[in-house]
Design a protein around this motif. Structure first.
Motif, PDB file in Angstrom:
ATOM      1  N   ASP A 204       0.794  -1.233   0.000  1.00 12.64           N
ATOM      2  CA  ASP A 204       0.000   0.000   0.000  1.00 12.64           C
ATOM      3  C   ASP A 204       0.830   1.289   0.000  1.00 12.64           C
ATOM      4  O   ASP A 204       0.579   2.211  -0.751  1.00 12.64           O
ATOM      5  CB  ASP A 204      -0.973   0.003   1.187  1.00 12.64           C
ATOM      6  N   TYR A 205       1.886   1.342   0.838  1.00 10.67           N
ATOM      7  CA  TYR A 205       2.523   2.653   0.986  1.00 10.67           C
ATOM      8  C   TYR A 205       3.355   3.092  -0.223  1.00 10.67           C
ATOM      9  O   TYR A 205       3.432   4.289  -0.509  1.00 10.67           O
ATOM     10  CB  TYR A 205       3.264   2.775   2.331  1.00 10.67           C
ATOM     11  N   PRO A 206       3.962   2.155  -0.965  1.00 10.35           N
ATOM     12  CA  PRO A 206       4.600   2.639  -2.209  1.00 10.35           C
ATOM     13  C   PRO A 206       3.577   3.201  -3.213  1.00 10.35           C
ATOM     14  O   PRO A 206       3.898   4.109  -3.982  1.00 10.35           O
ATOM     15  CB  PRO A 206       5.271   1.387  -2.771  1.00 10.35           C
ATOM     16  N   ILE A 207       2.343   2.674  -3.157  1.00 10.09           N
ATOM     17  CA  ILE A 207       1.310   3.233  -4.044  1.00 10.09           C
ATOM     18  C   ILE A 207       1.021   4.681  -3.637  1.00 10.09           C
ATOM     19  O   ILE A 207       0.952   5.582  -4.473  1.00 10.09           O
ATOM     20  CB  ILE A 207       0.008   2.393  -3.970  1.00 10.09           C
ATOM     21  N   LYS A 208       0.877   4.884  -2.326  1.00  8.89           N
ATOM     22  CA  LYS A 208       0.608   6.254  -1.841  1.00  8.89           C
ATOM     23  C   LYS A 208       1.746   7.184  -2.260  1.00  8.89           C
ATOM     24  O   LYS A 208       1.510   8.324  -2.653  1.00  8.89           O
ATOM     25  CB  LYS A 208       0.481   6.251  -0.316  1.00  8.89           C
ATOM     26  N   ALA A 209       2.974   6.676  -2.153  1.00 11.32           N
ATOM     27  CA  ALA A 209       4.134   7.512  -2.514  1.00 11.32           C
ATOM     28  C   ALA A 209       4.065   7.865  -3.996  1.00 11.32           C
ATOM     29  O   ALA A 209       4.292   9.018  -4.378  1.00 11.32           O
ATOM     30  CB  ALA A 209       5.426   6.763  -2.201  1.00 11.32           C
TER      31      ALA A 209
ATOM     32  N   HIS B 162      -9.543   1.971  -9.692  1.00 12.65           N
ATOM     33  CA  HIS B 162     -10.267   2.958  -8.886  1.00 12.65           C
ATOM     34  C   HIS B 162      -9.340   3.972  -8.206  1.00 12.65           C
ATOM     35  O   HIS B 162      -9.816   4.955  -7.656  1.00 12.65           O
ATOM     36  CB  HIS B 162     -11.092   2.251  -7.812  1.00 12.65           C
ATOM     37  N   LEU B 163      -8.026   3.728  -8.278  1.00 11.02           N
ATOM     38  CA  LEU B 163      -7.128   4.643  -7.561  1.00 11.02           C
ATOM     39  C   LEU B 163      -7.103   6.019  -8.225  1.00 11.02           C
ATOM     40  O   LEU B 163      -7.300   6.134  -9.433  1.00 11.02           O
ATOM     41  CB  LEU B 163      -5.709   4.063  -7.537  1.00 11.02           C
ATOM     42  N   PRO B 164      -6.862   7.075  -7.436  1.00 11.71           N
ATOM     43  CA  PRO B 164      -6.847   8.413  -8.040  1.00 11.71           C
ATOM     44  C   PRO B 164      -5.663   8.579  -8.999  1.00 11.71           C
ATOM     45  O   PRO B 164      -4.690   7.822  -8.953  1.00 11.71           O
ATOM     46  CB  PRO B 164      -6.691   9.342  -6.832  1.00 11.71           C
ATOM     47  N   THR B 165      -5.777   9.572  -9.837  1.00 12.33           N
ATOM     48  CA  THR B 165      -4.702   9.863 -10.801  1.00 12.33           C
ATOM     49  C   THR B 165      -3.495  10.412 -10.037  1.00 12.33           C
ATOM     50  O   THR B 165      -3.662  11.235  -9.135  1.00 12.33           O
ATOM     51  CB  THR B 165      -5.183  10.948 -11.789  1.00 12.33           C
ATOM     52  N   PRO B 166      -2.293   9.975 -10.386  1.00 11.47           N
ATOM     53  CA  PRO B 166      -1.126  10.497  -9.666  1.00 11.47           C
ATOM     54  C   PRO B 166      -0.955  11.991  -9.889  1.00 11.47           C
ATOM     55  O   PRO B 166      -1.258  12.511 -10.968  1.00 11.47           O
ATOM     56  CB  PRO B 166       0.040   9.708 -10.261  1.00 11.47           C
ATOM     57  N   ARG B 167      -0.485  12.664  -8.852  1.00  9.11           N
ATOM     58  CA  ARG B 167      -0.272  14.122  -8.950  1.00  9.11           C
ATOM     59  C   ARG B 167       1.094  14.329  -9.572  1.00  9.11           C
ATOM     60  O   ARG B 167       2.106  14.312  -8.872  1.00  9.11           O
ATOM     61  CB  ARG B 167      -0.383  14.736  -7.564  1.00  9.11           C
ATOM     62  N   LEU B 168       1.080  14.510 -10.864  1.00  6.24           N
ATOM     63  CA  LEU B 168       2.339  14.553 -11.625  1.00  6.24           C
ATOM     64  C   LEU B 168       3.281  15.627 -11.106  1.00  6.24           C
ATOM     65  O   LEU B 168       2.883  16.771 -10.898  1.00  6.24           O
ATOM     66  CB  LEU B 168       2.045  14.783 -13.103  1.00  6.24           C
ATOM     67  N   GLY B 169       4.527  15.251 -10.924  1.00 12.71           N
ATOM     68  CA  GLY B 169       5.546  16.201 -10.492  1.00 12.71           C
ATOM     69  C   GLY B 169       5.478  16.558  -9.030  1.00 12.71           C
ATOM     70  O   GLY B 169       6.291  17.354  -8.550  1.00 12.71           O
TER      71      GLY B 169
ATOM     72  N   PRO C 163     -16.096  13.912  -4.976  1.00 14.70           N
ATOM     73  CA  PRO C 163     -16.297  12.555  -5.446  1.00 14.70           C
ATOM     74  C   PRO C 163     -16.575  11.592  -4.293  1.00 14.70           C
ATOM     75  O   PRO C 163     -16.118  11.809  -3.173  1.00 14.70           O
ATOM     76  CB  PRO C 163     -14.962  12.216  -6.111  1.00 14.70           C
ATOM     77  N   VAL C 164     -17.318  10.527  -4.590  1.00 15.21           N
ATOM     78  CA  VAL C 164     -17.537   9.480  -3.595  1.00 15.21           C
ATOM     79  C   VAL C 164     -16.268   8.645  -3.557  1.00 15.21           C
ATOM     80  O   VAL C 164     -15.797   8.184  -4.590  1.00 15.21           O
ATOM     81  CB  VAL C 164     -18.738   8.589  -4.004  1.00 15.21           C
ATOM     82  N   PRO C 165     -15.670   8.475  -2.379  1.00 14.19           N
ATOM     83  CA  PRO C 165     -14.442   7.670  -2.334  1.00 14.19           C
ATOM     84  C   PRO C 165     -14.711   6.227  -2.747  1.00 14.19           C
ATOM     85  O   PRO C 165     -15.861   5.791  -2.790  1.00 14.19           O
ATOM     86  CB  PRO C 165     -14.004   7.753  -0.877  1.00 14.19           C
ATOM     87  N   TYR C 166     -13.627   5.518  -3.007  1.00 17.40           N
ATOM     88  CA  TYR C 166     -13.771   4.141  -3.457  1.00 17.40           C
ATOM     89  C   TYR C 166     -14.177   3.233  -2.297  1.00 17.40           C
ATOM     90  O   TYR C 166     -13.608   3.309  -1.212  1.00 17.40           O
ATOM     91  CB  TYR C 166     -12.440   3.652  -4.033  1.00 17.40           C
ATOM     92  N   PHE C 167     -15.162   2.411  -2.531  1.00 18.37           N
ATOM     93  CA  PHE C 167     -15.524   1.378  -1.565  1.00 18.37           C
ATOM     94  C   PHE C 167     -15.407   0.034  -2.263  1.00 18.37           C
ATOM     95  O   PHE C 167     -15.728  -0.093  -3.437  1.00 18.37           O
ATOM     96  CB  PHE C 167     -16.938   1.590  -1.027  1.00 18.37           C
ATOM     97  N   THR C 168     -14.974  -0.943  -1.510  1.00 16.93           N
ATOM     98  CA  THR C 168     -14.662  -2.240  -2.113  1.00 16.93           C
ATOM     99  C   THR C 168     -15.933  -2.949  -2.578  1.00 16.93           C
ATOM    100  O   THR C 168     -17.024  -2.706  -2.041  1.00 16.93           O
ATOM    101  CB  THR C 168     -13.963  -3.142  -1.088  1.00 16.93           C
ATOM    102  N   PRO C 169     -15.793  -3.863  -3.559  1.00 13.78           N
ATOM    103  CA  PRO C 169     -16.955  -4.663  -3.961  1.00 13.78           C
ATOM    104  C   PRO C 169     -17.547  -5.419  -2.776  1.00 13.78           C
ATOM    105  O   PRO C 169     -18.749  -5.630  -2.700  1.00 13.78           O
ATOM    106  CB  PRO C 169     -16.375  -5.636  -4.984  1.00 13.78           C
TER     107      PRO C 169
END
Lengths: 436, 477
Positions: free
Chosen positions: A110-115, A167-174, B401-407
């Motif tokens: 999870d945390y590398p994704i957040k990074a 479903h993950l948000p778009t990365p904040r480029l830069g 936006p509505v945050p993501y919730f799991t299936p």
């Protein structure tokens, strides 16, 4: 007669159901059936609860016993696997909050994704200060003839971003810490080896994947390419050739993941293993010796990416002196041959003489992954900075002055927030040193 | 010790049942009482002496009451008993609340804040206080003769399946069973009881906990950063969480009771299919509603008073009901909110819902959801901020936006909604009530029931073993 038989049969059903409730306790006591142990970061077995009147009264005995029974429950391994399997099969969900199942079954931490997404950003003032401090330490060590190299480890989430869950948000480029840090390092002239950007270049030409599907670190191929690059960079910094490894045949391609290649998939703890992608393991052997080769004494301060430089193939062991050490998270000292072997001369970094340790090395490498950028090189940099630039009373007074100014600019409500004083102090320290 | 804990499920319960079934009938009450004492002492050893003392005094007072034939003397014993029980509840549950508020008021007028040692709340006090009161009042009213044995009285109050979180069993509902349960001591009752227990366990761990995790995340978010859709989703998730949690607990208690030969009253009857708030309170926490009606609302005059007085009585009862749930302003507001809708029902809403027919389930459900926000919030201020977030006010908030919730969350939410609303279809409601009330099974029925019980038990237990997220909501009260 029929009614009696029916009654008897129903009684049997009832007792079978009650047996279901009783069996886990029996199994906990006698371990009648051996089950494969759970893997990964599950709660360790709680110690046996100690009974005394005080503990009974303050309820700690009850809590301890419940925890003890919970972790020793019979068939726990099977029950947990059942739950994990169900959640994965029905919902493609991992039961660990630290793991994310991506597309095509690729697993991420999870945390590398957040990074990568830029969700753990550090204030730009802090980044400038930290880079400046690192640069200063680099110069201090260089003055003593010891190169210090910052190695940015690659991030699986960044390189396999197309396989992250949609479903993950778009990365904040830069805006991620990695992007801001490396840009600042380049601007301030810090000696940096950015494997993140190299991995991007290699990915286009490499014959094999550089990350495993079920691990969070580089795989054997990625580690081999990185180790070779690091060795080359060290040779450049020390102006001397190092013993190297080279390919001695075709790599082994297997469905069985080795070592760290399954450090995420194994802890999923399911009955059925995920269908694995083939793993590639290069076959390496010593390269022919070159004139003037030597094995420098290395201090490697790094996170878990460090193991990949030792265990897929013995890069550290082969290219560096036997006295070399890994300071894992700048906390525990390991010999470079096994994570089983802590340094018998002292395994706690904080108990070592920092100056003596660092200045007895010929090269210091700092290996940090994106998700750990907040850690100030695991607090190595501030410690070294304080070692070579202890704060004078004047420094302290000036910092206090800046801190008071910052505090006075904040609202009353902000001042009541937890951690406010620490934040103000950090900001004052950063401002003070950036002013220098 | 919660019913869904490892200790209870795999040690306490099977150990107790084995012993309870093994001993002759005359020792069953002793076994049940000892188990109940152990159950209570496990979580509240420090309060056990106080608790036993209060039960003993109550028992003696009622014996004195019974011994005298003069009504005024009986009345004195009644008043002493009520003062003792309500006083205990007031001290342990509400002292902190009143002192907190007095301190805040004092600070407001420039005085120094009050300091005192916080009073610790004994487990289950809200429930067992009400049961002690029913005994007192039922005997005073002549509904029942007092119990001769203190052990039987103690068993009535302490019976572990219902002691901590109900159902609130009124004395006259169980008086006979305390001394003779042979009529219910059958294998069918035990199978049905175990089935009911496992249903409750599954409701708690497979549904309520999953919804609760997400509801907790949403309610922990600053309301201003929630879009209306997310805020509603959090409120709806909590609405189902609290239902499956609390009704699951009641199912477990009723099931355990049946396995021991007791017939506890039902506590829930598909509350979310109610067509008015009046009906909701006939389906939600039924035993509390009945208690409030019989021991508070009717003594205040019930329906036989002029309308204005009736409305005041209704509102008073519901404000007190809210206060019973928790010593905080948001619970009082929740009680007042429901009381208000009960008054509106009597004024005109019931007529509208009659016209709407089954469609009135929707507005009633929405009113209930909004009410649960008051109940779930940590404070009245947070509740109001959350309610504001549920209303689309500014374009920015509406477009958050509505945050993501799991299936998994969506599936469980849909399942919860399906189970909660299916009884709106009368045949489904009849089938459900029929299944729960059945006291005789053919072998085929018993085998089917046992299979379902085993599968659900295995599933629920796998979640219990694998998850540390296991708190019961109603233990707060």
């Amino acid at each position: 007669m029929l009614a009696t038989n029916q009654e008897r049969a129903k009684r049997v059903l009832l007792w079978l159901l009650l047996l279901m409730l009783l069996l886990p306790a029996v199994q906990a006591k006698f371990r009648l059936i051996q089950l494969a142990p759970l893997e990964g970061n599950f709660a360790e077995q709680a110690p046996r609860a100690v009974l005394n009147w005080q503990k009974l009264r303050d309820n700690t005995y009850q809590t301890d016993l419940e925890r003890y029974l919970e972790t020793r429950l019979g068939f726990r391994e099977g029950l947990i696997r059942l739950r994990n399997q169900l959640r994965f099969t029905l919902f493609k969900a991992s039961s660990s909050p630290f793991m994310v199942i991506g597309q095509q079954g690729v697993i991420f931490q999870d945390y590398p994704i957040k990074a990568y997404l830029g969700l753990d950003t550090i204030a730009s003032l802090q980044i400038r200060f930290r880079v400046k401090q690192f640069k200063q330490v680099q110069q201090d060590l260089a003055a003593r003839g010891i190169p210090l190299l910052f190695i940015m480890a690659p991030n699986k989430a960044r390189h396999l971003a197309h396989l992250l869950p949609p479903h993950l948000p778009t990365p904040r480029l830069g805006q991620s810490n990695y992007e801001v840090f490396t840009a600042e390092m380049r601007q301030q002239g810090v000696a940096l080896l950015d494997l993140n950007s190299l991995f991007k270049a290699w990915a286009d030409t490499a014959r094999y994947p550089l990350f495993s599907w079920g691990g969070t670190h580089w795989n054997a191929v990625g580690a081999a390419l990185s180790a070779d690059t690091i060795t080359g960079r060290v040779e450049h910094l020390l102006h001397t050739p190092l013993p190297r490894l080279r390919a001695i045949g075709l790599p082994v391609i297997t469905d069985t993941a080795r070592g760290m290649d399954a450090d995420l998939s194994r802890p999923l703890n399911m009955f059925q293993s995920l269908s694995a992608y083939p793993s590639v393991y290069p076959r390496l052997g010593p390269a022919p010796a070159r004139p003037g080769e030597r094995r420098p004494n290395l201090l490697l301060v790094g996170d878990s990416f460090s193991w990949g430089l030792m265990f897929f193939s013995p890069f550290i062991q082969h290219s560096f002196a036997p006295e070399s050490r890994l300071w894992y998270y700048n906390s525990t000292v390991y010999l470079p041959d096994s994570f089983e072997h802590k340094d018998p001369a002292g395994s706690e970094v904080k108990k070592l003489d920092l100056r003596q340790q660092v200045e007895s090395r010929q090269i210091v490498l700092v290996l940090v992954s994106e998700g750990n950028l907040y850690s100030r090189e695991f607090e190595l940099t501030p410690r070294l900075f304080d070692l070579y630039h202890p704060q004078s009373n004047e420094d302290k007074e000036r910092i206090r002055e800046i801190e008071r100014k910052f505090v006075s600019q904040q609202s009353w409500e902000a001042q009541t927030q937890p951690g406010f004083a620490e934040r103000m102090h950090e900001q004052a320290v950063a401002t003070y040193y950036l002013e220098q | 010790m919660v019913f869904s804990s490892t200790l209870f499920l795999f040690y306490f319960l099977p150990g107790f049942l084995l012993l309870y079934y093994a001993v002759p009938t005359r020792f069953k009450n002793t076994v049940a009482l000892l188990a109940s004492l152990g159950f209570y002492a496990w979580g509240g050893l420090n309060f056990l002496a106080l608790f036993l003392g209060s039960v003993l005094i109550n028992f003696v007072l009622i014996r004195f009451m019974d011994a005298t034939s003069e009504r005024w003397k009986q009345r004195i014993f009644l008043i002493i008993s009520i003062l003792l029980n309500v006083g205990m509840l007031f001290y342990f549950k509400y002292a902190n609340f009143f002192l907190d508020n007095a301190s805040a008021l004092r600070s407001y007028f420039g005085g120094p804040p009050l300091t005192w040692e916080k009073v610790v709340l004994p487990i289950g006090i809200s429930f067992f206080t009400f049961e002690k009161l029913t005994y007192t009042i039922d005997v005073y009213r002549g509904v029942n003769k007092p119990l001769k044995s203190f052990a039987d009285f103690l068993l009535y109050i302490m019976l572990f399946p219902k002691m901590i979180a109900g159902p609130i069993v009124r004395f006259h509902e169980i008086a006979g069973q305390l001394t003779d349960r042979t009529a219910f001591d059958t294998v069918d009752q035990k199978l049905a009881g175990l089935f009911r227990f496992v249903i409750g366990l599954a409701k708690k761990v497979l549904i309520a906990n999953v919804l609760g995790e997400q509801a907790d995340i949403i309610f922990a978010t600053t309301p201003a950063s929630l879009g209306p859709a997310t805020a509603w989703l959090g409120a709806v998730a909590y609405t189902f969480q609290i239902y499956f949690d609390f009704s699951g607990y009641s199912d477990m208690a009723i099931g355990l009771g049946r396995m021991m030969g007791f017939q506890f009253p039902e506590n829930f009857n598909n509350p979310y299919i109610s067509r008015s708030i009046t009906e909701f309170w006939q389906r939600w926490h039924i035993t509390l509603g009945r208690w409030m009606r019989d021991y508070l609302y009717i003594p205040l005059g019930g329906n036989r008073v002029k309308p204005s007085r009736l409305y005041i009585n209704l509102w008073t009862v519901f404000i007190l009901s809210g206060f019973w749930h928790g010593a905080a302003w948001n619970f009082i507001a929740w009680g007042a909110y429901h009381g208000l809708f009960l008054i509106l029902d009597r004024l005109f809403l019931l007529r509208i819902s009659q016209r709407l027919g089954a469609l009135s389930i929707i507005p009633t459900f929405i009113v209930t959801v909004i009410g649960w926000v008051l109940f779930r919030a940590e404070s009245l201020a947070q509740a109001l901020a959350y309610l504001r977030a549920m209303v689309p006010q500014a374009p920015t908030a509406a477009t958050l936006p509505v945050p993501y919730f799991t299936p998994e969350f969506w599936t469980i939410l849909a399942l919860a909604a399906a189970i909660a609303f299916v009884a709106a279809w009368p045949r489904a409601e009849r089938a459900e009530l029929g299944l729960l009330a059945t006291s005789h099974f053919s072998f085929r029925q018993a085998a089917g029931l046992s299979t379902v019980t085993a599968v659900l038990l295995l599933l629920a237990v796998s979640y219990v073993a694998g998850s540390s997220f296991n708190p019961f909501i109603y233990f707060r009260f």
